[in-house]
Enzyme design. Structure first.
Site, PDB file in Angstrom:
ATOM      1  N   ASN A 270      27.831   5.089  56.850  1.00  0.00           N
ATOM      2  CA  ASN A 270      27.031   4.068  57.530  1.00  0.00           C
ATOM      3  C   ASN A 270      27.121   4.300  59.025  1.00  0.00           C
ATOM      4  O   ASN A 270      28.184   4.140  59.625  1.00  0.00           O
ATOM      5  CB  ASN A 270      27.572   2.676  57.156  1.00  0.00           C
ATOM      6  CG  ASN A 270      26.806   1.542  57.800  1.00  0.00           C
ATOM      7  OD1 ASN A 270      26.182   1.691  58.842  1.00  0.00           O
ATOM      8  ND2 ASN A 270      26.879   0.367  57.181  1.00  0.00           N
TER       9      ASN A 270
ATOM     10  N   HIS B  12      18.061   1.046  56.222  1.00  0.00           N
ATOM     11  CA  HIS B  12      19.362   1.277  56.841  1.00  0.00           C
ATOM     12  C   HIS B  12      20.341   1.696  55.761  1.00  0.00           C
ATOM     13  O   HIS B  12      20.391   1.106  54.674  1.00  0.00           O
ATOM     14  CB  HIS B  12      19.839   0.008  57.541  1.00  0.00           C
ATOM     15  CG  HIS B  12      21.299  -0.008  57.832  1.00  0.00           C
ATOM     16  ND1 HIS B  12      21.940   1.015  58.480  1.00  0.00           N
ATOM     17  CD2 HIS B  12      22.263  -0.938  57.538  1.00  0.00           C
ATOM     18  CE1 HIS B  12      23.227   0.739  58.578  1.00  0.00           C
ATOM     19  NE2 HIS B  12      23.447  -0.441  58.012  1.00  0.00           N
TER      20      HIS B  12
ATOM     21  N   CYS C 207      22.591  -2.850  63.225  1.00  0.00           N
ATOM     22  CA  CYS C 207      21.984  -1.939  62.246  1.00  0.00           C
ATOM     23  C   CYS C 207      20.463  -2.070  62.165  1.00  0.00           C
ATOM     24  O   CYS C 207      19.804  -1.191  61.605  1.00  0.00           O
ATOM     25  CB  CYS C 207      22.605  -2.163  60.876  1.00  0.00           C
ATOM     26  SG  CYS C 207      24.401  -1.942  60.862  1.00  0.00           S
TER      27      CYS C 207
END
Length: 325
Positions: free
Chosen positions: A281, A247, A122
């Site tokens: 996500n 993120h 990530c």
């Protein structure tokens, strides 16, 4: 001693183009609740997600990257012939050989580009932007296409409510180009391998495992200092930052970090990316995708000062201050 000739360095680098792509299929919280023990309310309270996008079976990291990358090149006012390198941040390719970057370059029409993949999960997009900025400033390549792309649903057990509610698919891209002024700040980055077990995929026959509470505690306490350090390295103040684009891991994490930044001098009207609500996500794709969506919605403008910070498996983290193209 022989001294070798060095590339002709340039004054700086900047982001000159932005693009993204999401699959068509939308999976809502209600869709998930129909097949597992969960609810719309539980998911919203836990991670803040309402919808997420899922790629088709025949749609992979390379396919999504080609679209996002092509859009970024067009947005930069360039053609594939102007791109000298491509870096793909991804941790979800079905195999590591061949890399995604070379395949993407050929499909876009970029000839003989330097091409490699980068895996910092990530944090990968911020790692890739930092790498591209240094390469451009060093004079080796004038324009580099940077892509963050993931097909996380390939690696997610769809009956595991701790992960199936979170992870999604998509791609985001930027073009990093040479500039007379520097508009990509120095990177603040690092890792903590002692916590490598908390987010992992054990082998190619396994699904992603995440210790959610451990990650939450780490992110809400350790990421804000990285963001603040990135601002310091850029030589600006937190009050100069227009946009915070972290993120998109979890809405509660995002809000907690933003709150801490405001306590340390960020403006109350700081614009915060909350793309996770409708996108889920998407790991390395989440930051460029969020920025592209915010710009398209008119929430941010060209020239805005953006603080980006990525964090995740490794555990790895990285952040830098950039200007919105």
């Amino acid at each position: 001693m022989t001294v070798f000739q060095a590339p002709q360095a340039v004054a700086g680098s900047r982001i000159i183009g932005l693009g993204s792509y999401q699959p068509e299929t939308v999976v809502s919280n209600h869709d998930l609740a129909a097949r597992m023990d969960t609810s719309d309310e539980w998911i919203r309270e836990r991670v803040g997600i309402v919808n997420r996008r899922v790629a088709a079976k025949d749609e992979g990291v390379v396919d999504m990257s080609v679209i996002a990358g092509s859009r970024a090149i067009e947005d930069a006012g360039l053609t594939p012939a102007d791109i000298g390198g491509i870096i793909v941040a991804t941790c979800t390719m079905p195999s590591t050989i061949p890399n995604a970057a070379a395949q993407i370059a050929t499909k876009i029409g970029i000839q003989a580009a330097a091409a490699f993949d980068l895996n910092a999960a990530c944090a990968g997009f911020c790692y890739a932007v930092a790498t591209a900025a240094d390469i451009v400033r060093g004079g080796s390549v004038r324009n580099i296409l940077v892509i963050g792309a993931e097909k996380l649903t390939d690696w997610t057990h769809q009956d595991d409510r701790s992960t199936a509610i979170i992870f999604a698919d998509g791609a985001g891209a930027v073009v990093v180009g040479a500039s007379d002024t520097n508009e990509i700040g120095p990177v603040a980055w690092g890792s903590d391998g002692s916590m490598s077990e908390v987010i992992r995929i054990d082998d190619r026959d396994s699904f992603i495992h995440q210790e959610g509470q451990t990650v939450f505690r780490w992110a809400t306490t350790q990421v804000a200092p990285v963001a603040i350090r990135a601002v310091e390295l850029a030589g600006v103040e937190l009050s100069d930052v227009d946009v915070f684009a972290p993120h998109q891991a979890n809405l509660r994490i995002i809000e907690a970090i933003a709150k801490r930044l405001r306590k340390n001098g960020a403006r109350e009207d700081l614009k915060v990316a909350r793309d996770i609500v409708e996108s889920g996500n998407t790991s390395s794709a989440s930051i460029p995708m969020a920025l592209d969506h915010m710009r398209a919605a008119g929430e941010i403008s060209s020239g805005d000062v953006v603080l980006m910070v990525g964090f995740g498996a490794g555990l790895s983290y990285a952040g830098q201050v950039v200007r919105c193209p």
